[in-house]
Design a protein around this motif. Structure first.
Motif, short mmCIF file in Angstrom:
data_model
loop_
_atom_site.label_atom_id
_atom_site.label_comp_id
_atom_site.label_asym_id
_atom_site.label_seq_id
_atom_site.Cartn_x
_atom_site.Cartn_y
_atom_site.Cartn_z
N GLY A 66 0.65 -1.27 -0.10
CA GLY A 66 -0.02 0.10 0.01
C GLY A 66 0.84 1.41 -0.07
N VAL A 67 1.95 1.14 0.73
CA VAL A 67 2.74 2.61 0.94
C VAL A 67 3.53 2.69 -0.30
N LEU A 68 4.07 1.62 -1.24
CA LEU A 68 4.71 1.57 -2.53
C LEU A 68 3.64 2.15 -3.73
N ASN A 69 2.45 1.51 -3.61
CA ASN A 69 1.61 1.66 -4.62
C ASN A 69 1.06 3.33 -4.50
N ASN A 70 0.87 3.69 -3.19
CA ASN A 70 0.57 5.16 -3.00
C ASN A 70 1.70 6.17 -3.82
N ARG A 71 2.90 5.81 -3.46
CA ARG A 71 3.88 6.77 -3.94
C ARG A 71 4.19 6.49 -5.48
N ILE A 72 3.81 5.49 -6.06
CA ILE A 72 4.20 5.02 -7.36
C ILE A 72 2.95 5.92 -8.03
N SER A 73 1.72 5.37 -7.77
CA SER A 73 0.48 6.17 -8.39
C SER A 73 0.72 7.88 -8.18
N GLU B 15 9.89 -7.28 -3.16
CA GLU B 15 11.25 -6.79 -3.75
C GLU B 15 10.82 -6.16 -4.98
N ALA B 16 9.99 -6.84 -5.95
CA ALA B 16 9.76 -6.47 -7.29
C ALA B 16 8.95 -5.14 -6.98
N TYR B 17 7.99 -4.67 -6.29
CA TYR B 17 7.49 -3.55 -5.86
C TYR B 17 8.45 -2.50 -5.49
N GLN B 18 9.36 -2.96 -4.59
CA GLN B 18 10.44 -1.91 -4.20
C GLN B 18 11.34 -1.45 -5.33
N GLU B 19 11.49 -2.52 -5.93
CA GLU B 19 12.58 -2.11 -7.46
C GLU B 19 11.95 -1.17 -8.45
N VAL B 20 10.61 -1.25 -8.56
CA VAL B 20 9.94 -0.60 -9.56
C VAL B 20 9.91 0.92 -8.86
N ALA B 21 9.88 1.16 -7.67
CA ALA B 21 9.62 2.41 -6.88
C ALA B 21 11.10 2.90 -6.74
N ARG B 22 12.14 2.13 -6.74
CA ARG B 22 13.46 2.61 -6.71
C ARG B 22 13.82 3.27 -7.98
N ARG B 23 13.66 2.46 -9.15
CA ARG B 23 13.91 2.92 -10.34
C ARG B 23 13.02 4.34 -10.74
N LEU B 24 11.80 4.37 -10.02
CA LEU B 24 11.21 5.78 -10.45
C LEU B 24 11.63 7.01 -9.45
N GLY B 25 12.34 6.48 -8.54
CA GLY B 25 12.93 7.53 -7.60
C GLY B 25 11.91 7.91 -6.51
N VAL B 26 11.28 7.12 -6.27
CA VAL B 26 10.05 7.31 -5.31
C VAL B 26 10.09 6.42 -3.92
N LEU B 27 11.19 5.32 -3.86
CA LEU B 27 11.32 4.46 -2.77
C LEU B 27 11.42 5.37 -1.42
N PRO B 28 10.54 5.16 -0.59
CA PRO B 28 10.59 5.67 0.83
C PRO B 28 11.61 5.53 1.45
N GLU B 29 12.41 6.68 1.91
CA GLU B 29 13.72 6.36 2.61
C GLU B 29 13.79 5.44 3.85
N ALA B 30 12.42 5.37 4.67
CA ALA B 30 12.49 4.42 5.73
C ALA B 30 12.06 3.26 5.36
N GLY B 31 11.85 2.95 3.93
CA GLY B 31 11.21 1.67 3.41
C GLY B 31 9.80 1.75 3.65
N PRO B 32 9.20 0.43 3.31
CA PRO B 32 7.65 0.45 3.21
C PRO B 32 7.18 0.34 4.63
N SER B 33 7.33 1.57 5.26
CA SER B 33 6.75 1.22 6.96
C SER B 33 5.20 1.42 6.94
N ASP B 34 4.61 1.14 8.11
CA ASP B 34 3.24 0.90 8.00
C ASP B 34 2.51 2.16 8.55
N ALA B 35 1.23 2.29 8.18
CA ALA B 35 0.55 3.34 8.81
C ALA B 35 -0.78 3.12 8.98
N PRO B 36 -1.60 2.90 9.97
CA PRO B 36 -2.69 2.22 10.30
C PRO B 36 -3.91 3.09 9.57
#
Length: 253
Positions: free
Chosen positions: A46-53, A226-247
């Motif tokens: 959810g964190v990664l898709n939010n950033r990517i979208s 790892e695949a989702y994180q790699e897409v975010a990394r290549r787009l330059g939007v991977l969260p610095e703290a990693g895909p941390s949670d938010a309720p």
């Protein structure tokens, strides 16, 4: 924070927004495939898709594609305009893959002579069936003008995203998008809605053809997070703290 929940789908929850005409879109880690016959959780999705979208919607707006996106609120939420969703999934296919390859007995990865647009009626009970333009007109899901606007926007989106992904070493094999009607006083326009992410796109590595999307979940290939994180990394939007949670917010009726 307590908010009134408007709708919960397979991958997102929609809450009443802070201002009239707005909605808060919350991205879940839940994953489904094959019309929800297969279910699971992809940690941090959810964190990664939010950033990517957010990134892709913003880039599309920059070239004049109207969208419902306003801004990202936090790790898992974004503020969007309230729209009347057109009950169609628009699928664009650049290469043969998935159900398309099976239907026509074409080898996966075969380049199509031109992008093919398909339509599915958004109805979980019916399994989101494929439909033709005649069905769309007969059932009144979209007018001829709506469909013309949708097709023109879809082709622009495909051209732009194909080039953007090639620039980061990925093939845009196919993708699914949705549109909505945005009302401004008595004026209506068609805008891009929902999300664009590895949930809704098939993305293959340009050199190796390694799958970098939800097919890794569908086909039990492993390495989904790892695949989702790699897409975010290549787009330059991977969260610095990693895909941390938010309720999610607490729901009020």
């Amino acid at each position: 924070m307590r908010r009134r929940r408007l709708y919960e789908g397979k991958a997102k929850i929609l809450y009443e927004g802070p201002e009239p005409g707005t909605i808060v879109q919350y991205f879940k880690d839940d994953a489904t495939a094959f019309n929800a016959q297969k279910k699971g959780t992809i940690t941090g999705k959810g964190v990664l898709n939010n950033r990517i979208s957010e990134y892709l919607m913003t880039r599309l707006a920059e070239i004049g594609v109207p969208t419902h996106f306003i801004r990202r609120l936090n790790m898992r939420e974004q503020l969007v305009r309230e729209v009347e969703i057109v009950p169609l999934e628009i699928i664009v296919r650049n290469l043969a893959a998935g159900s398309f390859a099976q239907r026509f007995k074409v080898e996966e990865g075969t380049a199509l002579p031109r992008p093919i647009i398909e339509y599915c009626y958004k109805n979980d009970e019916l399994g989101d069936p494929l439909v033709a333009e005649e069905h769309i007109a007969a059932f009144g899901w979209a007018t001829a003008q709506d469909l013309d606007d949708i097709i023109q926007l879809t082709m622009r989106i495909n051209d732009f995203l194909s080039g953007l992904f090639i620039g980061i070493g990925l093939k845009l094999v196919d993708f699914k998008i949705e549109f909505g009607r945005l009302w401004d006083n008595d004026e209506m326009r068609i805008v891009l809605a929902d999300e664009i992410s590895p949930d809704s796109c098939r993305l293959w590595d340009l050199k190796t053809n390694e799958k970098m999307d939800k097919d890794r979940f569908r086909r039990d290939l492993g390495g989904v997070e790892e695949a989702y994180q790699e897409v975010a990394r290549r787009l330059g939007v991977l969260p610095e703290a990693g895909p941390s949670d938010a309720p999610a917010p607490q729901t009020i009726q």
